[in-house]
Each structure stands twice: as structure tokens, then as C-alpha cells.
Enzyme design. Structure first.
Site, mmCIF file in Angstrom:
data_model
loop_
_atom_site.group_PDB
_atom_site.id
_atom_site.type_symbol
_atom_site.label_atom_id
_atom_site.label_comp_id
_atom_site.label_asym_id
_atom_site.label_seq_id
_atom_site.Cartn_x
_atom_site.Cartn_y
_atom_site.Cartn_z
ATOM 1 N N ARG A 108 49.576 4.993 36.341
ATOM 2 C CA ARG A 108 50.130 5.301 35.018
ATOM 3 C C ARG A 108 51.627 5.073 34.916
ATOM 4 O O ARG A 108 52.103 4.430 33.990
ATOM 5 C CB ARG A 108 49.856 6.768 34.653
ATOM 6 C CG ARG A 108 48.526 7.027 34.067
ATOM 7 C CD ARG A 108 48.091 8.425 34.436
ATOM 8 N NE ARG A 108 48.001 8.509 35.879
ATOM 9 C CZ ARG A 108 46.950 8.062 36.557
ATOM 10 N NH1 ARG A 108 45.925 7.576 35.933
ATOM 11 N NH2 ARG A 108 46.927 8.126 37.866
ATOM 12 N N THR A 109 52.345 5.620 35.864
ATOM 13 C CA THR A 109 53.803 5.544 35.761
ATOM 14 C C THR A 109 54.253 4.094 35.811
ATOM 15 O O THR A 109 55.035 3.635 34.978
ATOM 16 C CB THR A 109 54.455 6.351 36.902
ATOM 17 O OG1 THR A 109 53.965 7.689 36.835
ATOM 18 C CG2 THR A 109 55.963 6.359 36.775
ATOM 19 N N LYS B 222 59.494 -4.011 57.561
ATOM 20 C CA LYS B 222 60.295 -4.476 58.701
ATOM 21 C C LYS B 222 61.341 -3.447 59.109
ATOM 22 O O LYS B 222 62.165 -3.719 59.976
ATOM 23 C CB LYS B 222 60.997 -5.788 58.339
ATOM 24 C CG LYS B 222 60.047 -6.911 57.989
ATOM 25 C CD LYS B 222 60.815 -8.135 57.500
ATOM 26 C CE LYS B 222 59.856 -9.212 57.000
ATOM 27 N NZ LYS B 222 60.561 -10.256 56.256
ATOM 28 N N ARG C 219 59.859 5.122 43.011
ATOM 29 C CA ARG C 219 58.982 6.191 43.521
ATOM 30 C C ARG C 219 59.016 6.106 45.038
ATOM 31 O O ARG C 219 58.884 5.017 45.616
ATOM 32 C CB ARG C 219 57.557 6.032 43.026
ATOM 33 C CG ARG C 219 56.612 7.018 43.740
ATOM 34 C CD ARG C 219 55.261 7.096 43.113
ATOM 35 N NE ARG C 219 55.346 7.702 41.790
ATOM 36 C CZ ARG C 219 54.289 7.972 41.034
ATOM 37 N NH1 ARG C 219 53.074 7.689 41.463
ATOM 38 N NH2 ARG C 219 54.445 8.519 39.846
ATOM 39 N N HIS D 252 59.806 14.548 38.913
ATOM 40 C CA HIS D 252 59.241 13.394 38.208
ATOM 41 C C HIS D 252 59.640 13.525 36.740
ATOM 42 O O HIS D 252 58.812 13.779 35.874
ATOM 43 C CB HIS D 252 57.718 13.417 38.374
ATOM 44 C CG HIS D 252 57.023 12.140 37.980
ATOM 45 N ND1 HIS D 252 57.670 11.069 37.393
ATOM 46 C CD2 HIS D 252 55.712 11.776 38.086
ATOM 47 C CE1 HIS D 252 56.790 10.104 37.151
ATOM 48 N NE2 HIS D 252 55.607 10.508 37.566
#
Lengths: 305, 154
Positions: free
Chosen positions: A53-54, A82, A103, A131
Site C-alpha cells: 500500500r505505502t 553488498k 522504509r 509511520h
């Protein structure tokens, strides 16, 4: 108030929140008016954890503003694999984009990232931290359905690790909201969030049983209790089962109750609730687009919120 | 304080940190980043009788004058501490410690999931000083008690 980044909801005043929600409402009413406003803009999507969703709603938001995205892809396919530090990743990516959506599994990641770059950083979830863009769409949904003042809201589920809960609770201290927190004792609000709520003078009560408070609620905000939070399966099944709702549960609730959920749900809201007038969670998810368009409009146009 | 109570010689030049909360002297040295390898003369008196504190610690560091910002951090574990700058055996300055606004690079965050811990990020820890203790400015974790346990040995 000048805001270069959106890191936590505690940085938002009532005026900031209302400015974004008002802009979102204008966009919602006439999305085409914004179609070419950010033709040259590129939004970087740096998702170190899965998201549906985000990520998709930010992507849709910038596209509806006329802009485009550049996507880091999954951790597995990026230089992070890496051993690149987050500080290096964001310093590279800022050269490719006008704003950065991040995120990350670690708390404080967005705050740190913002210290290394000049483009606006939007925290799209930092571990069990915050959030805040989810909160803006939550508040928009609440305002559209029941209003933000003289509000009685129940926030239920994993309050300890739930970042959407932390940001929503922080933001609601700007409004005349009575906050009821409903959870098993092991998943109550963490000390850091209590500290902020206490400092902001929040009206809060804690419950272990939804029945204690359900009839007086205007909003019931349900969150998922995750299996991995419990040492064994039996305990999880038993406790999680106490915080699931279905159509029978809602018989004790107001007809005007708005049932919300940041999604994804697993089994904490029975699909039988979906057809009831109280079910608001899909509308909530859809609101992610106009609200994130409004947020991007502030951050891209003025370099501030 | 009299010399026969302290059992530690006077110093010619340097800093005497007096009225340290009993038992915290070694933590004071940790905060100051002094472990002996610098070659400074260091004397420590622990649990010395004190009229004001009952028992106190005293730390003497020779040939180094500590700045106010260095010593203010000590206030978090020894709020009654006094700082005496010694020049040619005399007390040239005498100051109390003040609570700092923040503590940078000294403490490690107890939240293992904080961006400052266990990662290769080029960032120092930073804690703001709040009424209840100190708070990580990155993840928000609050340390209320046993602050000295979180002093980063690095």
C-alpha cells in the site's frame, strides 16, 4: 512551521495536519487540476522492507502529480546486499530524485537519513518506530467519517511494535480525542510513546478487553498482532483470538462506528465485517493517494510542510 | 576534606572532581574517556566519608584541565560533583556540574534495533537529556536508570 522532512508525527502541529488534509480534500475533489504540476519531479522509493500500500500509493501519487519514480528495488537486488550503509545509499539516491521515501527495519533510520541528504525524506516506516504518512491518511479518513474533535477512538492490537499506532497516537494529541488503547498486557504502548503522549497532555486509557469501551467509540482502529511477537504458537493463538472482531462483536458498537485498519489484515477483522457500513478500511487505503499527493505537494513545492 | 581522610596526594596541575556519588568514580573516568593509556596521572578515592553525601568518590587527573562541556556529562551520574581546576597546587577555578542538553557519542542505545546500534552507519549516538533520564534522538528509547551501564567502551 517549516518542515523539511516528515520523520515522526510529533513534529506535526494541528495547523500542519489540517493544511495537508485540506489540500488532500481539494485534490480528492478535482484530481485533474494537479495532473501536470510536477512534470519534472522524480520520487525515489527506498524500501528496505516489503510494502504494498505505502509504496504503490506513493507511486500513484507522484504519477498523478505528473512526476515519476525511481525505485531501489528489493534489498536483495541492490547494493545494500553488498554491505552498503544506509547513509551512503541515501546520499547516492538524492542525486537521482527530488524527494525520498524510505522504509527501513531499524528505528531511527529516517531520522538519520535526513541528516545526510538535502532533499525531503519521508519516513514510510522505521522498524517499530513511526509511520507518519500513514497517520495523515488515517486522520483524513477519520475527519471524513466522524470528525476529529470530540472523538472517542479505540486503538487495538499490537501497540508495542505497531508504528502506525505510535504515529497516530502522537498526532491525535493535537485534537480533542479520547484515546483508548486495547491490547494484551505484553503488547502495551512502549515507554517512549507514553513519554510523548504524557508530555502532550493526551487523554488516554488502557484496556485489555474491547467490550469495556466498544459502545462509546467513534472509531475502532484495529492492528495486526504478529505471530513472531510470542514465544510459542499456543500463546499467540490464544491471545490474538481475543483481539479479533467479527459482525457479532460489532453488535455492541455504535452504528456510526468507523472500523479502520492500516492493512494488511490476516484474521483480526473477519471478512464478514467488510459488507457492514462500519467497515472503513478500504476507503482508508484509497485515501493514501490524495493524502500523499497533498504531502508531496507541500514538500516538493515549498521544500517544506 | 582533610588529607588523612582522602589518602590521596595533592596534585600540582590538573583537575579534581570532588563530591562524586559514592561508587561512581570509575564511571566518571569512563565518561571522560580516561583509562590510563593516555599516561596521565590519575588518583581515585572511593567511598570516602563526606559530610554532605555520607560517602563520596574523588577523582584527580593530573596535567589535564577538563572543559565544562566534558564535565557536564558527569552530572548525569554524579549530580553533586564539583570540579576544581588546580594550578601550581592551588584551586584556580571551582565549578559545579550542570545537566547538559544532550550527550553525543558517549552512550550506546540499549535498543538493539536502533539505527545507531549494530550497523555500519557513520553516525554517533545522541541522547537528549529529559526529566526521566536520557532519550535516544534517533529511536526515542529512554534510559532511566543505570546510565553508567550504557557507556560505550569505544
Amino acid at each position: 512551521m517549516r518542515q523539511d522532512h516528515l520523520i515522526t508525527a510529533t513534529q506535526l502541529s494541528r495547523a500542519d495536519i489540517e493544511a495537508v488534509l485540506d489540500r488532500a480534500a481539494e485534490i480528492d475533489a478535482d484530481p485533474a487540476a494537479m495532473a501536470d504540476r510536477y512534470r519534472e519531479a522524480v520520487l525515489a522509493l527506498c524500501f528496505f522492507e516489503p510494502s504494498t500500500r505505502t509504496k504503490m500509493s506513493f507511486e500513484t501519487a507522484i504519477k498523478r502529480l505528473g512526476g515519476a519514480t525511481t525505485d531501489m528495488g528489493t534489498v536483495e537486488s541492490s547494493s545494500v546486499k553488498k554491505g552498503e550503509s544506509l547513509a551512503d545509499t541515501v546520499r547516492v539516491v538524492e542525486g537521482y530524485a527530488d524527494a525520498l521515501v524510505l522504509r527501513h527495519p531499524s528505528e531511527g533510520a529516517a531520522k538519520m537519513a535526513a541528516e545526510f541528504v538535502d532533499v525531503p525524506v519521508i519516513n514510510a516506516g522505521d522498524g517499530a518506530g513511526h509511520h507518519p504518512s500513514q497517520t495523515l491518511l488515517d486522520l483524513y479518513t477519520i475527519r471524513e467519517n466522524v470528525g476529529l474533535d470530540d472523538l472517542s477512538i479505540g486503538i487495538m492490537g499490537d501497540l508495542k511494535y505497531g508504528r502506525t499506532v505510535h504515529s497516530l497516537a502522537d498526532a491525535l494529541t493535537n485534537f480533542d480525542a479520547r484515546q483508548h488503547f486495547i491490547s494484551p498486557e505484553s503488547l502495551q504502548l512502549p515507554r517512549s510513546v507514553r513519554f510523548d503522549l504524557h508530555n502532550a497532555g493526551a487523554q488516554l486509557r488502557e484496556h485489555t478487553d474491547l467490550d469495556d469501551v466498544l459502545p462509546e467509540l467513534d472509531v475502532l482502529y484495529v492492528t495486526r498482532i504478529q505471530r513472531e511477537r510470542f514465544p510459542d504458537e499456543t500463546e499467540y493463538e490464544q491471545i490474538a483470538g481475543e483481539y479479533q472482531i467479527d459482525a457479532d462483536t460489532l453488535e455492541a458498537a455504535s452504528d456510526d462506528l468507523a472500523v479502520m485498519h492500516p492493512l494488511p489484515r490476516v484474521d483480526e477483522i473477519d471478512p464478514g465485517v467488510d459488507a457492514l457500513p462500519q467497515a472503513t478500511y478500504f476507503e482508508q487505503a484509497h485515501n493514501g493517494v490524495p493524502v500523499r499527493m497533498a504531502l508531496l505537494d507541500f514538500l516538493l513545492s515549498e521544500g517544506e510542510l | 576534606m582533610s588529607d588523612h581522610e582522602l589518602h590521596v596526594a595533592k596534585i600540582r596541575d590538573g583537575t579534581v572532581i570532588d563530591h562524586v556519588t559514592g561508587g561512581q568514580a570509575l564511571n566518571v573516568l569512563s565518561i571522560l574517556g580516561i583509562d590510563g593509556s593516555e599516561g596521565l596521572g590519575v588518583s581515585v578515592g572511593m567511598n570516602v566519608p563526606s559530610d554532605r553525601l555520607g560517602k563520596k568518590d574523588v577523582v584527580k587527573v593530573e596535567d589535564r584541565e577538563l572543559s565544562q562541556s566534558e564535565v557536564d556529562v558527569i552530572s548525569l551520574i554524579a549530580p553533586e560533583a564539583t570540579i576544581n581546576i588546580i594550578r601550581d597546587y592551588d584551586v584556580a577555578e571551582k565549578n559545579r556540574v550542570d545537566r547538559p542538553d544532550s550527550v553525543v557519542g558517549l552512550l550506546s542505545c540499549p535498543n538493539r534495533n536502533c539505527i545507531t546500534t549494530g550497523s555500519n552507519e557513520p553516525v554517533e549516538t545522541k541522547f537528549s537529556v529529559v526529566d526521566e533520564g536520557v532519550r535516544c534522538t534517533y529511536c526515542g528509547t529512554i534510559i532511566r536508570d543505570s546510565l553508567a551501564d550504557h557507556i560505550d567502551p569505544e
